[in-house]
Design a protein around this motif. Structure first.
Motif, PDB file in Angstrom:
ATOM      1  N   PHE A   1       0.844  -1.194   0.000  1.00  0.00           N
ATOM      2  CA  PHE A   1       0.000   0.000   0.000  1.00  0.00           C
ATOM      3  C   PHE A   1       0.880   1.246   0.000  1.00  0.00           C
ATOM      4  O   PHE A   1       1.932   1.285   0.636  1.00  0.00           O
TER       5      PHE A   1
ATOM      6  N   TYR B   1       0.885   5.350   0.822  1.00  0.00           N
ATOM      7  CA  TYR B   1       0.204   6.420   1.535  1.00  0.00           C
ATOM      8  C   TYR B   1       0.946   7.732   1.309  1.00  0.00           C
ATOM      9  O   TYR B   1       2.142   7.761   1.026  1.00  0.00           O
TER      10      TYR B   1
ATOM     11  N   GLN C   1       1.298  11.595   3.303  1.00  0.00           N
ATOM     12  CA  GLN C   1       1.033  12.264   4.571  1.00  0.00           C
ATOM     13  C   GLN C   1       1.565  13.679   4.536  1.00  0.00           C
ATOM     14  O   GLN C   1       2.767  13.888   4.344  1.00  0.00           O
TER      15      GLN C   1
ATOM     16  N   LEU D   1      -2.440   9.679   7.509  1.00  0.00           N
ATOM     17  CA  LEU D   1      -1.970   8.977   6.319  1.00  0.00           C
ATOM     18  C   LEU D   1      -3.156   8.754   5.386  1.00  0.00           C
ATOM     19  O   LEU D   1      -4.171   8.182   5.773  1.00  0.00           O
TER      20      LEU D   1
ATOM     21  N   LEU E   1      -4.519   6.912   2.137  1.00  0.00           N
ATOM     22  CA  LEU E   1      -4.243   5.806   1.226  1.00  0.00           C
ATOM     23  C   LEU E   1      -4.369   6.292  -0.213  1.00  0.00           C
ATOM     24  O   LEU E   1      -5.388   6.857  -0.607  1.00  0.00           O
TER      25      LEU E   1
ATOM     26  N   THR F   1      -3.469   0.678  -3.815  1.00  0.00           N
ATOM     27  CA  THR F   1      -3.091  -0.671  -3.429  1.00  0.00           C
ATOM     28  C   THR F   1      -2.323  -1.284  -4.591  1.00  0.00           C
ATOM     29  O   THR F   1      -2.819  -1.317  -5.722  1.00  0.00           O
TER      30      THR F   1
ATOM     31  N   GLU G   1      -7.157   4.893  -5.123  1.00  0.00           N
ATOM     32  CA  GLU G   1      -8.273   5.464  -4.368  1.00  0.00           C
ATOM     33  C   GLU G   1      -8.864   6.639  -5.152  1.00  0.00           C
ATOM     34  O   GLU G   1      -8.198   7.246  -6.008  1.00  0.00           O
TER      35      GLU G   1
ATOM     36  N   ILE H   1       4.716   7.016   2.169  1.00  0.00           N
ATOM     37  CA  ILE H   1       5.051   5.822   2.955  1.00  0.00           C
ATOM     38  C   ILE H   1       4.402   4.598   2.323  1.00  0.00           C
ATOM     39  O   ILE H   1       3.239   4.650   1.912  1.00  0.00           O
TER      40      ILE H   1
END
Lengths: 116, 112
Positions: free
Chosen positions: A34, A36, A38, A44, A46, A49, A59, A93
């Motif tokens: 995954f 992320y 931030q 965080l 998303l 995936t 997303e 991340i």
């Protein structure tokens, strides 16, 4: 435990250039990773995936042509920020779990991207 | 849509007990996790609840009420090193894989 290594930890790039971030699971195989994003003092978010051997699932609101994700092997996923702009500056991340149904996620160290 | 709400900041003194609440609204709920993140670092796993009730792991405990869509993290015997951001995270069914969705985060400041 499990170790996820992310590289680079910091990168500064010029506007218009592309940056590739690598995420590796060092001691386990990760069919799914995954990504992320931030912002300072925020949560965080998303982005997508990453599935080994298939296309990533993004997303809502995340530009797939802007953030290219490749999951070429069971231990490596890459995120490429294409044609970066200052607003792309953020902390990125990655994380991985040991399998479907596993509840603990292991995170990479993160990449601080600064676009100037 | 998804939402996980937490208080933005909590302040406590060393040795005290602090509770960080999390209310969530999501689909395909699988379980609730808690993560700790120090400034500039990676999140680290603290605990996980799939069923209602309290889970205890050393100084940290986590509680879940599925019927209330509510959980909390309890930190006991606070230490200075506990100063960090704490996130609840929902494990959500995502079709072929589960997704981890994070809450808004709580910044905990532990004072001497």
């Amino acid at each position: 435990g499990a170790v996820v290594s992310q590289h680079p930890s910091r990168v500064i790039c010029k506007s218009g250039t592309s940056v590739k971030i690598e995420c590796r699971s060092l001691d386990f195989q990760a069919t799914t990773m995954f990504w992320y994003r931030q912002f300072p003092k925020q949560s965080l978010m998303l982005m997508a995936t990453s599935n080994e051997g298939s296309k990533a699932t993004y997303e809502q609101g995340v530009e797939k042509d802007k953030f290219l994700i490749n999951h070429a092997s069971l231990t490596l996923s890459t995120l490429t920020v294409t044609s970066a702009h200052p607003e792309d500056s953020s902390f990125y991340i990655c994380s991985a779990s040991k399998g479907y149904g596993k509840t603990e996620a292991f995170f990479g160290q993160g990449t601080r991207l600064t676009v100037v | 849509g998804q939402s996980l709400e937490q208080p933005s900041e909590v302040t406590a003194v060393e040795g005290a007990i602090v509770q960080i609440n999390c209310t969530y609204q999501t689909s395909g709920f699988y379980g609730l996790s808690w993560y700790q993140q120090h400034d500039g670092g990676a999140p680290t796993f603290l605990s996980y609840n799939a069923l209602d009730g309290l889970e205890e792991t050393g100084r940290f405990s986590s509680f879940l009420s599925r019927s209330d869509s509510y959980g909390y993290l309890l930190l006991q015997e606070l230490q200075m090193k506990d100063s960090a951001s704490y996130f609840c995270a929902v494990i959500e069914y995502g079709g072929a894989t589960n997704k981890l969705i994070f809450g808004t985060g709580t910044l905990l400041a532990v004072q001497p």
